[in-house]
Design an enzyme around this catalytic site. Structure first.
Site, mmCIF file in Angstrom:
data_model
loop_
_atom_site.group_PDB
_atom_site.id
_atom_site.type_symbol
_atom_site.label_atom_id
_atom_site.label_comp_id
_atom_site.label_asym_id
_atom_site.label_seq_id
_atom_site.Cartn_x
_atom_site.Cartn_y
_atom_site.Cartn_z
ATOM 1 N N ALA A 184 0.808 -1.230 0.000
ATOM 2 C CA ALA A 184 0.000 0.000 0.000
ATOM 3 C C ALA A 184 0.833 1.268 0.000
ATOM 4 C CB ALA A 184 -0.925 -0.001 1.216
ATOM 5 N N THR A 185 2.133 1.174 0.299
ATOM 6 C CA THR A 185 2.982 2.373 0.333
ATOM 7 C C THR A 185 3.936 2.426 -0.849
ATOM 8 O OG1 THR A 185 4.582 1.201 1.736
ATOM 9 C CG2 THR A 185 2.865 2.492 2.851
ATOM 10 N N HIS A 191 1.319 -6.428 -22.999
ATOM 11 C CA HIS A 191 0.439 -5.356 -23.497
ATOM 12 C C HIS A 191 0.134 -5.500 -24.987
ATOM 13 C CE1 HIS A 191 1.262 -3.772 -19.647
ATOM 14 N NE2 HIS A 191 2.276 -3.003 -19.941
#
EC number: 1.1.1.47
Length: 821
Positions: free
Chosen positions: A63-64, A297
């Site tokens: 999350a950081t 991609h």
């Protein structure tokens, strides 16, 4: 009897109801209608209350980190704005290895940059952000006990608030090496209870090659079901990419007749970047541009453009099935299918960031262009160009379908109808982003057709004088999204709603790696072309394609490492001619060797047809000849196929349609691309009477009689053989006397590897040939090549040593990898 309360115009009416019989019914019709209304409203309220009680816990691991700060927290906030008013409650758990106090501070800093949609009032925005922050908490997830505590906290929260759990989302924004431990802890301690779903979101890279991807998939598969895993390729969330299938579906009528090899000249799938890899060289050294961009991609975009359109494009299962069909039809890549480059300051950046010695020079490509062919009826012969690179002149991404221009205009260009003339370029572009347009867009040439798009897209106008792909913007029907959305926000919404069509399944992932890994291995030691970067690149990276190969337009001496003195030119490396086992040897790098062998076969064929009117060619199966078949199919238009008879040297005892069949390999890589009369193709009869290689069916004798009837003196003009790592050739194996002598022309043999039963030309028949070519390629053949060079005539131990044409010629073709032993 029960009391019944009715609410009407602010008044409460109380009456008695006998629920056990009919006496409870109101006497007045108006009261009866009112009761029905009240009951419906009450029922609806109960349903809404039940829906409001559904709770989703979202756990963001990492999350950081950078990805979380740049995209994921904003995407989660957008998900909250979209869904919180629709009967869902949320809790957001930011997790990392960092200690709680420091982690909370880092997460709070990341959440400071949250933004609201442009049309939201500032006061409303502040209120929503405050609510979101109250629902978001940081926690350290490091040990099994941490995961157990998280599970208890979620359950306690649900119980305290009286909520029903809908499901849990775990977003892995962490390196792949951490996946296994996290997955194990989630599976053992953090699964939701019965009736609730689990969704695990995984970020690329998903492996380094086919083997590592398979290992990772197996490991994750031991903890999660396939339907629980959502592998993210953020390109699939980009609005122009997400529009490819809906656009094709909505414009089926116009595209049905155009979307094929008869009308499409080529397809370009491009992603250019101006930034370099500074600060990310540790990642880039391991992956490079092909693994970073092309394998995922651009390949995903290719499948969306090339796949057969399902009847229902919203069906994830149908879309996946059609994508896999594209992978099955992709022609194998060779080293000649690609060109690679590296910006000049890259190696210096690696030395500085990774503390490498001054003598270190990286071979990692930062630029790559690859030529892809799809061998099916729709796309046969159409080149698909995939290209990406760093430190280029612009940042832009697009998929461009260029249509053939089959018109011839008699009037001069000044008399052409503006934008409508059929002599103008005809193209369709899915503009993914950035570039001169600066936004996602779909562009369709006005002389092609007027497209239909959903209401979420609007016609756009660009700046005056803007030209795109050789035409002014006014020559296109141009559309852009009404509201632009970040790719991660789109994908998070799809995850929340359980839509799997925008994600990579295990099967899809392994098919992609299976396609790209051979090319990556062949390029591992190839020196990339150096380029200065940006506008200074000039024409240095321009490339061309011809006969299935890609090459730089400007020939430039290429160096393994920068240094003084002139670099060797390609012409300095000649095909080596020598002797091997007293017979002529041709040796070169694999591509040059295949080209030489193909040329020699064509020359032999032309001479045979000129002299005898036909050419009899017997071909071995296996992996070594595949590149040769492809070379003959794509680069030898003077080959006399109409007068060529094709025979098999050996065959596995499987149906001819089986992927293991040598004939199936010949069909896939050669026969479907050339015009050989069907009566000149002679597969081995291994499948007779619904049985495989049964002695009583006499398949070997049937093939021998066919050879005797059609081939003069049973002497083939050319036989192509290989050499196995154990010294076998054709399907004649060591320690097995079958087929090594005697009068039989065709024999049934037994292989040490599956499928065990084989049919093969015998050694006496092979030695009747006018010419025998033995193709030996790859490092795996070094040991047997050295060994066979020293043995005499010992066919029972080394069947290849028994290949000695009686009156014909034996020529060995070895690539340097095999020969340098």
């Amino acid at each position: 009897m029960h009391d019944v309360f009715l609410m009407s115009e602010g008044r409460t009416v109380k009456g008695k109801a006998n629920l056990g019989g009919r006496g409870w019914l109101p006497r007045h019709p108006g009261m009866w209608k009112m009761l029905i209304v009240v009951m419906c409203v009450a029922l609806l309220g109960c349903l809404q209350a039940q829906e409001l009680q559904e709770h989703v816990s979202i756990i963001l691991l990492g999350a950081t980190g950078d990805l979380a700060k740049k995209y994921l927290w904003q995407g989660l906030f957008q998900l909250y704005l979209d869904e919180v008013g629709r009967g869902h409650s949320f809790s957001f758990h930011g997790a990392a290895l960092t200690a709680p106090k420091q982690g909370q501070e880092l997460m709070a800093k990341a959440l400071e940059s949250l933004s609201c949609p442009k049309d939201m009032a500032p006061s409303h925005c502040a209120e929503e952000k405050d609510q979101f922050l109250q629902l978001s908490r940081y926690r350290q997830l490091k040990t099994a006990e941490d995961y157990q505590a998280l599970n208890k906290d979620i359950e306690a929260q649900l119980q305290h608030a009286g909520l029903r759990e809908a499901g849990r989302i775990f977003y892995f924004s962490v390196p792949p090496f951490a996946y296994a431990d996290i997955a194990r802890n989630i599976n053992s301690s953090c699964r939701p209870g019965p009736g609730a779903w689990l969704r695990v979101v995984l970020e690329k890279p998903f492996g380094h090659d086919h083997f590592s991807a398979q290992q990772l998939a197996t490991e994750l598969g031991s903890f999660f079901q396939e339907e629980e895993m959502y592998r993210v390729d953020h390109y699939l969330g980009k609005q122009a990419v997400a529009q490819i299938l809906p656009f094709r579906d909505q414009n089926r009528k116009a595209l049905d007749s155009l979307w094929n090899r008869h009308h499409v000249e080529r397809v370009e799938i491009i992603m250019k970047e101006t930034v370099d890899a500074e600060g990310r060289t540790s990642f880039y050294e391991e992956y490079g541009v092909i693994r970073d961009v092309l394998q995922n991609h651009l390949t995903e975009v290719l499948t969306l453009v090339a796949m057969e359109l399902p009847l229902n494009v919203s069906s994830a299962e149908a879309v996946l099935r059609h994508k896999l069909q594209v992978f099955q039809a992709l022609r194998g890549l060779q080293r000649g299918s690609a060109v690679v480059g590296q910006y000049q300051s890259y190696s210096e950046q690696v030395r500085r960031e990774l503390q490498k010695p001054d003598s270190f020079h990286s071979l990692t490509p930062t630029f790559a262009a690859v030529l892809v062919h799809i061998d099916n009826l729709r796309w046969e012969g159409v080149p698909f160009i995939l290209m990406s690179g760093k430190a280029l002149d612009e940042r832009v991404g697009y998929a461009r379908i260029l249509f053939k221009n089959q018109a011839c205009c008699v009037q001069s260009e000044k008399h052409w109808a503006a934008a409508q003339s059929q002599c103008l370029p005809r193209q369709l572009i899915f503009h993914i982003g950035h570039g001169d347009l600066g936004s996602p867009a779909v562009l369709v040439s006005r002389n092609l057709f007027r497209p239909s798009l959903p209401s979420s897209w609007k016609e756009m106008e660009g700046p005056p004088g803007l030209r795109l792909f050789g035409s002014p913007l006014s020559d296109y029907y141009a559309y852009s999204p009404v509201q632009e959305r970040d790719a991660h926000s789109v994908l998070l919404s799809h995850i929340f709603h359980g839509r799997k069509d925008s994600f990579i399944t295990t099967e899809n992932l392994l098919a992609s790696w299976g396609f790209w890994t051979p090319l990556l291995e062949s390029l591992a030691h190839k020196a990339p072309r150096l380029y200065p970067g940006g506008a200074e690149n000039g024409r240095l990276l321009d490339f061309e394609f011809s006969s299935g190969r890609l090459f730089f337009s400007q020939q430039q001496p290429e160096q393994l490492v920068p240094g003084p003195g002139p670099a060797p030119m390609p012409s300095d490396f000649q095909v080596l001619r020598a002797k091997y086992r007293e017979s002529p040897l041709v040796s070169a790098w694999s591509e040059e060797l295949i080209s030489k062998l193909a040329n020699d076969i064509e020359a032999t064929a032309v001479r045979a047809v000129r002299r005898f009117g036909q050419f009899h060619l017997a071909l071995s199966g296996g992996s070594s000849p595949v590149a040769l078949f492809q070379q003959l199919a794509t680069a030898h238009y003077g080959f006399p196929w109409a007068h060529t008879h094709l025979w098999l040297v050996d065959e596995r005892c499987v149906p001819l349609s089986d992927p293991e069949s040598n004939f199936q390999g010949l069909q896939a890589h050669l026969l479907q691309h050339v015009r050989v009369p069907y009566y000149n193709i002679h597969p081995m009869p291994v499948h007779l009477q619904q049985r495989l290689c049964a002695e009583e069916d006499q398949g070997a004798q049937i093939y021998a009689r066919e050879i005797s009837a059609l081939v003069a003196n049973s002497s083939f003009d050319l036989v192509l053989l290989g050499m196995g790592a154990d010294g076998h050739t054709a399907s004649l194996f060591p320690q097995s006397p079958t087929g090594l002598d005697g009068e039989q022309l065709v024999v049934l043999t037994t292989s040490p590897s599956q499928p065990h039963r084989r049919m093969s030309l015998s050694l006496p028949l092979i030695n009747r040939a006018k010419k025998v070519a033995v193709l030996v390629m790859g490092r795996m053949k070094r040991e047997i090549t050295a060994l066979v060079s020293r043995v005499g005539y010992e066919p029972k131990k080394w069947p290849i040593s028994g290949v000695l044409p009686h009156s014909g010629q034996l020529v060995w073709y070895m690539d340097y990898d095999a020969f340098l032993a």
